[in-house]
Design a protein around this motif. Structure first.
Motif, mmCIF file in Angstrom:
data_model
loop_
_atom_site.group_PDB
_atom_site.id
_atom_site.type_symbol
_atom_site.label_atom_id
_atom_site.label_comp_id
_atom_site.label_asym_id
_atom_site.label_seq_id
_atom_site.Cartn_x
_atom_site.Cartn_y
_atom_site.Cartn_z
ATOM 1 N N ALA A 186 0.827 -1.208 0.000
ATOM 2 C CA ALA A 186 0.000 0.000 0.000
ATOM 3 C C ALA A 186 0.859 1.255 0.000
ATOM 4 O O ALA A 186 0.575 2.238 -0.703
ATOM 5 N N PHE A 187 1.932 1.241 0.784
ATOM 6 C CA PHE A 187 2.814 2.403 0.842
ATOM 7 C C PHE A 187 3.482 2.645 -0.511
ATOM 8 O O PHE A 187 3.612 3.796 -0.963
ATOM 9 N N ILE A 188 3.928 1.579 -1.173
ATOM 10 C CA ILE A 188 4.593 1.716 -2.469
ATOM 11 C C ILE A 188 3.639 2.334 -3.488
ATOM 12 O O ILE A 188 4.049 3.143 -4.341
ATOM 13 N N LEU A 189 2.366 1.999 -3.417
ATOM 14 C CA LEU A 189 1.391 2.569 -4.345
ATOM 15 C C LEU A 189 1.302 4.086 -4.196
ATOM 16 O O LEU A 189 1.144 4.815 -5.185
ATOM 17 N N ILE A 190 1.446 4.577 -2.981
ATOM 18 C CA ILE A 190 1.431 6.029 -2.751
ATOM 19 C C ILE A 190 2.649 6.688 -3.399
ATOM 20 O O ILE A 190 2.545 7.767 -4.005
ATOM 21 N N THR A 191 3.809 6.040 -3.311
ATOM 22 C CA THR A 191 5.005 6.622 -3.933
ATOM 23 C C THR A 191 4.863 6.670 -5.458
ATOM 24 O O THR A 191 5.428 7.559 -6.097
ATOM 25 N N ALA A 192 4.113 5.731 -6.033
ATOM 26 C CA ALA A 192 3.883 5.758 -7.484
ATOM 27 C C ALA A 192 3.130 7.028 -7.881
ATOM 28 O O ALA A 192 3.453 7.673 -8.890
ATOM 29 N N LEU A 193 2.139 7.409 -7.099
ATOM 30 C CA LEU A 193 1.367 8.620 -7.387
ATOM 31 C C LEU A 193 2.237 9.866 -7.277
ATOM 32 O O LEU A 193 2.135 10.787 -8.108
ATOM 33 N N LEU A 194 3.100 9.918 -6.264
ATOM 34 C CA LEU A 194 3.986 11.065 -6.097
ATOM 35 C C LEU A 194 4.990 11.166 -7.247
ATOM 36 O O LEU A 194 5.277 12.263 -7.742
ATOM 37 N N ALA A 195 5.532 10.028 -7.671
ATOM 38 C CA ALA A 195 6.487 10.032 -8.775
ATOM 39 C C ALA A 195 5.830 10.526 -10.061
ATOM 40 O O ALA A 195 6.422 11.309 -10.818
ATOM 41 N N TRP A 196 4.615 10.084 -10.325
ATOM 42 C CA TRP A 196 3.884 10.530 -11.515
ATOM 43 C C TRP A 196 3.697 12.047 -11.504
ATOM 44 O O TRP A 196 3.775 12.713 -12.538
ATOM 45 N N LYS A 197 3.486 12.607 -10.324
ATOM 46 C CA LYS A 197 3.270 14.044 -10.200
ATOM 47 C C LYS A 197 4.539 14.837 -10.507
ATOM 48 O O LYS A 197 4.480 15.928 -11.094
ATOM 49 N N LEU A 198 5.702 14.306 -10.165
ATOM 50 C CA LEU A 198 6.944 15.069 -10.263
ATOM 51 C C LEU A 198 7.690 14.893 -11.578
ATOM 52 O O LEU A 198 8.289 15.846 -12.080
#
Length: 408
Positions: A172-184
């Protein structure tokens, strides 16, 4: 006050990707490996085969990563890699057999590749004209950041909630980092109307296209690929079996988790320092730095049966300093030996050779441990292969006359 160039935000987004794919997906997985073996009654060889399956699918994905980056764009491919890693951890959490553990490891391999060093090298190459070594070091240091905090947290979750809960929480935590990476992350500076980051003035003309060094031959490339293959053992299973090495020698599990957290800090510092050495002192000194540190670490790993705290602490310190040889260094070798038009191809080829080494050396620690009752013989072998790789690469740099101190 002048705003920082957006290239540094892309570097941050890339660091988040490697925080997940290399840090959580590979480095921190060493915490799970002895727990998986113990909980399921697997042999040491089966434990090694789980990580070997991961390496096999990394190698398979490398055959398509450049094409996917060209078709889908670096931003999408890197984000896809993190999403695949998240799915793999959900699969690990639900695994009930050796086959399902290997299936989850296969997804980890795909995520590691699509969110790994090949797309990172390409996106840094697109966004940075200068300070590429530093940018690569900072971005790849993301893998070390996760290694600082995650081992202690994961060990606590395993002890209080179980192995399955640890995998599911991490997914679940890794999925959140995917969203942040897409944003940056953005594919190229042109998407935002920018030029790549460089140290000169705004009106400085772009440099002429980089050419391969004079005297570069196919035989040299083949030798570099062989050296990268030899690095695969120390850089892959050499790191991933550290926990079982020290566990088998009687070290406490909590101490090992603390050592792995410390390894994350050492990896962060080591990758940033390595990037600075490559930028400021040249590739030859960067190679001496990374190979020398890692070789010292593996020699000390061979002394694990002596016990005590000083040896593993010093070993982990040197390992963190030298591990950039498997992350930062291959991109530097590719840049030194290639032209602009062949850089992406060289990065992929060197990464494939390194991954082939990880794959073929992967089962050896478990096999040798089952045969000799210790993981020390594997670390002695890795020290030899590392020394041979360092000799090959430095001789080639000397023959081509490259890698000296860059002009100021």
């Amino acid at each position: 006050m002048k705003r920082p160039h957006y290239a540094w935000m892309v570097c941050l987004g890339s660091a988040l990707v490697l925080f997940s794919t290399i840090g959580l997906g590979v480095n921190v997985f060493t915490i799970y490996q002895p727990e998986i073996i113990l909980a399921n009654g697997f042999s040491n060889a089966q434990g090694s085969w789980i990580t070997t399956t991961r390496s096999l699918f990394i190698l398979a994905a490398l055959l398509t990563v450049n094409q996917l980056c060209q078709r889908l764009g670096l931003r999408l491919v890197m984000t896809l890699g993190v999403v695949l890693l998240s799915l793999s951890y959900f699969c690990f959490g639900l695994a009930t057999s050796f086959f399902t553990y290997c299936l989850a490891a296969a997804l980890t391999g795909l995520g590691y590749c699509y969110g790994g060093m090949v797309p990172l090298s390409l996106v840094i190459g697109a966004w940075f004209r200068d300070r590429r070594g530093l940018a690569l070091g900072l971005a790849s240091a993301g893998s070390g950041v996760s290694t600082i905090f995650a081992p202690v947290i994961i060990t606590w979750i395993i002890q209080h909630q179980g192995l399955r809960a640890a995998f599911l929480w991490e997914g679940a935590f890794i999925l959140i980092t995917a969203l942040l990476a897409w944003k940056l992350i953005r594919n190229t500076p042109a998407e935002l109307g920018l030029e790549p980051y460089h140290l000169g003035g705004e009106d400085d003309p772009p440099p002429p296209p980089r050419q391969a060094p004079r005297g570069m031959r196919r035989s040299y490339l083949l030798l570099i690929l062989f050296a990268a293959f030899l690095v695969g053992g120390p850089g892959g299973p050499g790191f991933s079996h550290l926990t079982v090495l020290y566990t088998s020698e009687g070290y406490d599990q909590a101490l090992i988790a603390a050592l792995m957290s410390y390894a994350g800090l050492a990896i962060c510092i080591g990758k940033i320092l390595c990037g600075q050495v490559y930028d400021r002192m040249g590739s030859r000194w960067g190679n001496y730095y990374s190979f020398g540190s890692l070789l010292g670490a593996f020699v000390l790993c061979c002394l694990a049966p002596l016990g005590g705290l000083a040896l593993p602490f010093l070993s982990i310190t040197l390992l963190g300093m030298g591990l950039p040889v498997s992350a930062v260094s291959p991109s530097v070798w590719a840049a030194d030996l290639s032209s602009d038009s062949t850089y992406g191809k060289y990065v992929r080829s060197i990464t494939m050779s390194y991954t082939a080494g990880v794959l073929l050396f992967g089962p050896l620690p478990g096999i040798l441990a089952d045969r000799f009752g210790s993981y020390v013989p594997a670390y002695a072998l890795f020290a030899v292969t590392l020394a041979a790789a360092a000799l090959i690469i430095q001789v080639i740099y000397h023959c081509l006359g490259i890698g000296g101190r860059p002009p100021r």
